[in-house]
Write an enzyme that holds these catalytic residues in place. Structure first.
Site, PDB file in Angstrom:
ATOM      1  N   VAL A  59       0.815  -1.229   0.000  1.00 38.15           N
ATOM      2  CA  VAL A  59       0.000   0.000   0.000  1.00 38.15           C
ATOM      3  C   VAL A  59       0.844   1.272   0.000  1.00 38.15           C
ATOM      4  O   VAL A  59       0.320   2.366  -0.224  1.00 38.15           O
ATOM      5  CB  VAL A  59      -1.022   0.040   1.170  1.00 38.15           C
ATOM      6  CG1 VAL A  59      -2.039  -1.088   1.064  1.00 38.15           C
ATOM      7  CG2 VAL A  59      -0.323   0.051   2.525  1.00 38.15           C
ATOM      8  N   TYR A 151       4.613   6.407  15.427  1.00 37.15           N
ATOM      9  CA  TYR A 151       3.485   5.460  15.297  1.00 37.15           C
ATOM     10  C   TYR A 151       2.186   6.122  15.786  1.00 37.15           C
ATOM     11  O   TYR A 151       1.172   6.144  15.078  1.00 37.15           O
ATOM     12  CB  TYR A 151       3.755   4.160  16.067  1.00 37.15           C
ATOM     13  CG  TYR A 151       2.552   3.237  16.010  1.00 37.15           C
ATOM     14  CD1 TYR A 151       2.160   2.667  14.796  1.00 37.15           C
ATOM     15  CD2 TYR A 151       1.767   2.983  17.141  1.00 37.15           C
ATOM     16  CE1 TYR A 151       1.028   1.857  14.711  1.00 37.15           C
ATOM     17  CE2 TYR A 151       0.634   2.170  17.061  1.00 37.15           C
ATOM     18  CZ  TYR A 151       0.270   1.618  15.847  1.00 37.15           C
ATOM     19  OH  TYR A 151      -0.854   0.827  15.762  1.00 37.15           O
ATOM     20  N   PRO A 181      -8.204   0.496  18.424  1.00 31.44           N
ATOM     21  CA  PRO A 181      -7.969  -0.489  19.486  1.00 31.44           C
ATOM     22  C   PRO A 181      -6.718  -0.169  20.300  1.00 31.44           C
ATOM     23  O   PRO A 181      -5.788   0.469  19.812  1.00 31.44           O
ATOM     24  CB  PRO A 181      -7.744  -1.811  18.726  1.00 31.44           C
ATOM     25  CG  PRO A 181      -8.015  -1.520  17.274  1.00 31.44           C
ATOM     26  CD  PRO A 181      -7.835  -0.046  17.104  1.00 31.44           C
ATOM     27  N   PHE A 188       1.693  -7.858  15.569  1.00 36.46           N
ATOM     28  CA  PHE A 188       2.046  -6.445  15.683  1.00 36.46           C
ATOM     29  C   PHE A 188       3.387  -6.232  16.409  1.00 36.46           C
ATOM     30  O   PHE A 188       4.263  -5.506  15.919  1.00 36.46           O
ATOM     31  CB  PHE A 188       0.912  -5.729  16.424  1.00 36.46           C
ATOM     32  CG  PHE A 188       1.140  -4.273  16.704  1.00 36.46           C
ATOM     33  CD1 PHE A 188       0.862  -3.310  15.739  1.00 36.46           C
ATOM     34  CD2 PHE A 188       1.613  -3.858  17.938  1.00 36.46           C
ATOM     35  CE1 PHE A 188       1.062  -1.954  16.009  1.00 36.46           C
ATOM     36  CE2 PHE A 188       1.818  -2.507  18.214  1.00 36.46           C
ATOM     37  CZ  PHE A 188       1.545  -1.557  17.249  1.00 36.46           C
TER      38      PHE A 188
HETATM   39  P1  NDP Z   1      -0.202  -7.710  12.006  1.00 34.58           P
HETATM   40  O1  NDP Z   1       1.268  -7.447  11.950  1.00 34.58           O
HETATM   41  O2  NDP Z   1      -0.666  -9.053  12.460  1.00 34.58           O
HETATM   42  O3  NDP Z   1      -0.869  -7.394  10.601  1.00 34.58           O
HETATM   43  C1  NDP Z   1      -0.505  -6.287   9.847  1.00 34.58           C
HETATM   44  C2  NDP Z   1      -1.013  -6.463   8.427  1.00 34.58           C
HETATM   45  O4  NDP Z   1      -0.669  -5.292   7.688  1.00 34.58           O
HETATM   46  C3  NDP Z   1      -0.379  -7.654   7.726  1.00 34.58           C
HETATM   47  O5  NDP Z   1      -1.378  -8.347   7.003  1.00 34.58           O
HETATM   48  C4  NDP Z   1       0.610  -7.025   6.777  1.00 34.58           C
HETATM   49  O6  NDP Z   1       0.705  -7.799   5.569  1.00 34.58           O
HETATM   50  C5  NDP Z   1      -0.088  -5.699   6.457  1.00 34.58           C
HETATM   51  N1  NDP Z   1       0.848  -4.708   5.952  1.00 34.58           N
HETATM   52  C6  NDP Z   1       1.886  -4.113   6.605  1.00 34.58           C
HETATM   53  N2  NDP Z   1       2.542  -3.305   5.765  1.00 34.58           N
HETATM   54  C7  NDP Z   1       1.904  -3.370   4.562  1.00 34.58           C
HETATM   55  C8  NDP Z   1       2.099  -2.771   3.298  1.00 34.58           C
HETATM   56  N3  NDP Z   1       3.109  -1.914   3.086  1.00 34.58           N
HETATM   57  N4  NDP Z   1       1.262  -3.082   2.293  1.00 34.58           N
HETATM   58  C9  NDP Z   1       0.241  -3.942   2.487  1.00 34.58           C
HETATM   59  N5  NDP Z   1      -0.004  -4.557   3.655  1.00 34.58           N
HETATM   60  C10 NDP Z   1       0.833  -4.273   4.682  1.00 34.58           C
HETATM   61  O7  NDP Z   1      -0.790  -6.577  12.973  1.00 34.58           O
HETATM   62  P2  NDP Z   1      -2.290  -6.199  13.389  1.00 34.58           P
HETATM   63  O8  NDP Z   1      -3.268  -7.105  12.771  1.00 34.58           O
HETATM   64  O9  NDP Z   1      -2.290  -6.043  14.845  1.00 34.58           O
HETATM   65  O10 NDP Z   1      -2.381  -4.746  12.752  1.00 34.58           O
HETATM   66  C11 NDP Z   1      -3.410  -4.353  11.873  1.00 34.58           C
HETATM   67  C12 NDP Z   1      -3.655  -2.874  12.047  1.00 34.58           C
HETATM   68  O11 NDP Z   1      -4.113  -2.629  13.365  1.00 34.58           O
HETATM   69  C13 NDP Z   1      -2.431  -1.977  11.882  1.00 34.58           C
HETATM   70  O12 NDP Z   1      -2.824  -0.812  11.204  1.00 34.58           O
HETATM   71  C14 NDP Z   1      -2.026  -1.673  13.321  1.00 34.58           C
HETATM   72  O13 NDP Z   1      -1.330  -0.453  13.409  1.00 34.58           O
HETATM   73  C15 NDP Z   1      -3.374  -1.600  13.960  1.00 34.58           C
HETATM   74  N6  NDP Z   1      -3.437  -1.776  15.402  1.00 34.58           N
HETATM   75  C16 NDP Z   1      -2.931  -2.875  16.017  1.00 34.58           C
HETATM   76  C17 NDP Z   1      -3.039  -3.029  17.384  1.00 34.58           C
HETATM   77  C18 NDP Z   1      -2.477  -4.182  18.130  1.00 34.58           C
HETATM   78  O14 NDP Z   1      -2.255  -4.059  19.344  1.00 34.58           O
HETATM   79  N7  NDP Z   1      -2.262  -5.318  17.515  1.00 34.58           N
HETATM   80  C19 NDP Z   1      -3.773  -2.047  18.171  1.00 34.58           C
HETATM   81  C20 NDP Z   1      -4.258  -0.919  17.430  1.00 34.58           C
HETATM   82  C21 NDP Z   1      -4.111  -0.822  16.099  1.00 34.58           C
HETATM   83  P3  NDP Z   1       2.049  -8.096   4.759  1.00 34.58           P
HETATM   84  O15 NDP Z   1       3.201  -8.021   5.726  1.00 34.58           O
HETATM   85  O16 NDP Z   1       1.815  -9.457   4.190  1.00 34.58           O
HETATM   86  O17 NDP Z   1       2.076  -7.027   3.713  1.00 34.58           O
HETATM   87  C1  8X3 Z   2      -1.197  -0.536  19.087  1.00 28.96           C
HETATM   88  C2  8X3 Z   2      -1.927  -0.307  20.358  1.00 28.96           C
HETATM   89  O1  8X3 Z   2      -1.698   0.319  22.775  1.00 28.96           O
HETATM   90  O2  8X3 Z   2      -0.058  -1.205  21.847  1.00 28.96           O
HETATM   91  O3  8X3 Z   2      -1.753   0.274  18.124  1.00 28.96           O
HETATM   92  O4  8X3 Z   2      -0.002   1.142  21.209  1.00 28.96           O
HETATM   93  S1  8X3 Z   2      -0.862   0.001  21.611  1.00 28.96           S
END
Ligand code: NDP
Ligand code: 8X3
Length: 253
Positions: A59, A151, A181, A188
């Site tokens: 992306v 971040y 969240p 993550f």
């Molecule tokens: P994961 O690391 O499990 O998943 C992240 C996803 O994002 C993967 O599918 C990865 O796919 C994709 N991704 C990362 N970079 C790119 C890119 N350049 N192009 C396309 N896809 C990309 O983490 P989460 O599921 O936890 O995270 C999902 C979202 O939630 C994020 O935006 C994160 O910031 C947010 N978030 C997460 C929290 C947490 O505590 N887990 C809390 C709050 C928000 P691939 O590497 O195959 O491209």
């Molecule tokens: C990730 C959530 O609370 O770990 O977006 O920063 S926290």
């Protein structure tokens, strides 16, 4: 009626869980991520329930996003719901020693990736008078913590972009939601700590973090509301997490 849902970052964590929940409802899915092997595995699991189209997509790459989303196969071209979920945190160092490349990657993915996908699909949604954009923000977009520097700032961008989109789209039936969240146990932290599994596991050990499925439930909830209703923002945390007040540095320390 079966909807067409485009989920970015569907290869793990929230995106994968969201895909499973929509597939169970029979909605058609466009799953995007860089790791196409992961998406193929997910497709083979879910395709007995629904039709799935895969996109190997970074992306961050503006041209690739515009090209891919403007040339979806006909049966997937009328996207009803865009879930801007792809994103990451890199590092937890203080700003004075953080890696500038990590900062660029977070801005390019979390902010620019989201706006590229949104801009590519919005004209079609407006013309069809149907669409819902769900942006995955973070509690880190509202509450400061040490090491969250860029971040957290990218997620504040996600939150404000969502609110501003709602303003632009007033007068259309389109909907926009930001889901923010707190801590959820996905890959993550593995990504944040550059594949250091021990460090990542320590983040979630003993604190009963949220699961990816918890976030997927929230996404399904907002997109299943009646057409006249827009859920603007949802902030969610595990019970074991809270913003617990300002720290003060004593002059003698
Ligand atoms: P994961 O690391 O499990 O998943 C992240 C996803 O994002 C993967 O599918 C990865 O796919 C994709 N991704 C990362 N970079 C790119 C890119 N350049 N192009 C396309 N896809 C990309 O983490 P989460 O599921 O936890 O995270 C999902 C979202 O939630 C994020 O935006 C994160 O910031 C947010 N978030 C997460 C929290 C947490 O505590 N887990 C809390 C709050 C928000 P691939 O590497 O195959 O491209
Ligand atoms: C990730 C959530 O609370 O770990 O977006 O920063 S926290």
């Amino acid at each position: 009626m079966s909807r067409i849902i485009l989920i970015t970052g569907a290869s793990s964590g929230f995106g994968e869980a969201i895909a499973r929940h929509y597939a169970a409802k029979g909605d058609r899915l466009i799953l995007a991520a860089r790791r196409i092997g992961r998406l193929e595995k997910l497709k083979s699991e879910l395709e007995s329930s629904t039709q799935i189209h895969l996109l190997a997509l970074d992306v961050q790459n503006r041209d690739a996003v515009i090209e891919a989303l403007n040339h979806l196969p006909a049966q997937f071209s009328q996207v009803d719901i865009l879930i801007n979920n792809a994103g990451l945190a890199l590092g937890l160092e203080p700003a004075q020693s953080a890696d500038l490349d990590d900062w660029d990657t977070m801005i390019d993915t979390n902010c620019k990736g989201m706006i590229y996908c949104t801009r590519a699909l919005l004209p079609g949604m407006v013309a069809r008078k149907r669409g819902h954009i769900v942006n995955i923000g973070s509690a880190a977009g509202s509450y400061a913590y040490p090491g969250a520097n860029v971040y957290g700032a990218t997620k504040a961008f996600v939150q404000q972009f969502s609110a501003n989109l709602r303003s632009d789209l007033l007068g259309t039936p389109l909907r926009v939601t930001c889901i923010a969240p707190g801590m959820a146990d996905t890959e993550f932290s593995l990504v944040r700590f550059k594949r250091d599994a021990e460090k990542a596991a320590a983040v979630y050990a003993g604190n009963d973090a949220m699961t990816a499925s918890d976030i997927a439930h929230a996404v399904i909830y907002v997109t299943d509301q009646p057409a006249h209703l827009n859920i603007n923002h949802i902030e969610m945390m595990p019970v074991t997490q809270a913003s617990a007040g300002l720290r003060v540095q004593k002059l003698t320390e």
